[in-house]
Design an enzyme around this catalytic site. Structure first.
Site, PDB file in Angstrom:
ATOM      1  CG  HIS A   1      37.034  26.455  15.876  1.00  0.00           C
ATOM      2  ND1 HIS A   1      38.065  26.336  14.969  1.00  0.00           N
ATOM      3  CD2 HIS A   1      37.510  27.284  16.849  1.00  0.00           C
ATOM      4  CE1 HIS A   1      39.099  27.041  15.378  1.00  0.00           C
ATOM      5  NE2 HIS A   1      38.791  27.630  16.517  1.00  0.00           N
TER       6      HIS A   1
ATOM      7  CG  ASP B   1      37.751  25.043  11.844  1.00  0.00           C
ATOM      8  OD1 ASP B   1      36.699  25.710  11.851  1.00  0.00           O
ATOM      9  OD2 ASP B   1      38.433  24.841  12.867  1.00  0.00           O
TER      10      ASP B   1
ATOM     11  CB  SER C   1      40.728  30.367  16.074  1.00  0.00           C
ATOM     12  OG  SER C   1      41.443  29.389  16.767  1.00  0.00           O
TER      13      SER C   1
END
Length: 269
Positions: free
Chosen positions: A113, A144, A225
């Site tokens: 993402h 992810d 992230s």
């Protein structure tokens, strides 16, 4: 008692002092271990900046005749009405994330993402301030995860530990580009749970189910992230991916063994 037996006080005091010193020794050892792990890992942790062309808007005023002109005649009651129109585009930073080098020839692991926009450009900043243009090599369709690459060689890189051997309560270290502003921010915590399943949302209406996650109370912020979750030896045990909204210190990471298999499959191509 102390007056009659001064040697008793001396022995008691000495015993207490020794116990106090011994009780702090493990804490000092833990602190040193964390510092050493951060020094080892930091050069291989990167910040990722996302930039793309966005519309530029300008404000202008348009003269609009008043409906009273028909009654009074002439153009005495014209109005200037503010309007907005598009005037080209300009490149701007629109977000950021984290990643870490996994090979000396510039392969970097991050979250899918973070680099999912095909229209965006991605710039990687190393801890020493050097920057590189990155290309997306692969995006995993299930996890992810994504792998990007920068040009060059001789880069510092991290190794993986066996994440199947993790235990709840184990000390972990998270490093990442917190808030897409504070590069290589370090936080320390423990593993709070294993084999967690969550549904993660990106805040834009998109969501996905993630399984077999590591739960930790180490501080994970927006921008973290794609950064590594490390053990005390500075080895990767997971990739930070999400936090629980409305909670304190509940973050999640994709297990290191899952990440390692993705990286190995890409490098074999």
């Amino acid at each position: 008692l102390m007056k009659n037996h001064p040697d008793t006080f001396a022995r008691l005091f000495g015993t207490m002092s020794t116990e106090t010193k011994d009780s702090t020794a493990p804490l000092q050892d833990t602190e040193t271990t964390v510092i050493d792990a951060v020094k080892k890992a930091n050069p291989a942790v990167v910040a990722i900046t996302i930039s793309k062309n966005v519309p530029v808007y300008e404000r202008y005023y348009e003269n609009v005749p008043s409906p009273f002109n028909d009654f009074f005649g002439g153009d005495f009651f014209n109005f200037s009405v503010p309007r907005v129109r598009e005037k080209g585009t300009e490149k701007k930073d629109v977000g950021g994330g984290s990643g870490f080098l996994v090979s000396e020839d510039g392969y970097i692991v991050t979250n899918r993402h973070v680099v999912e926009d095909n229209a965006a450009e991605y710039t990687v900043f190393l801890n020493d301030g050097k920057k590189y243009t990155a290309t997306v090599t692969a995006r995993d369709p299930v996890l992810d995860l994504a792998v990007i690459k920068i040009g060059g060689s001789g880069f510092p890189h991290l190794s993986f530990s066996d994440s199947d051997r993790l235990e709840v309560g184990q000390t972990v270290i998270a490093i990442g580009n917190a808030l897409a502003e504070f590069r290589n921010t370090v936080s320390v915590g423990v593993i709070s749970g294993l084999s967690r399943s969550i549904v993660a949302s990106d805040g834009r209406g998109q969501s996905e189910a993630l399984d077999q996650l590591i739960q930790t109370d180490a501080g994970i912020n927006p921008g973290n992230s794609g950064g590594p979750l490390l053990n005390r030896e500075g080895e990767v045990i997971g990739v930070n991916v999400a936090v629980a909204s409305g909670a304190e210190n509940i973050g999640f990471a994709i297990s290191g063994n899952s990440v390692k298999s993705v990286v190995e499959s890409i490098q074999k191509k």
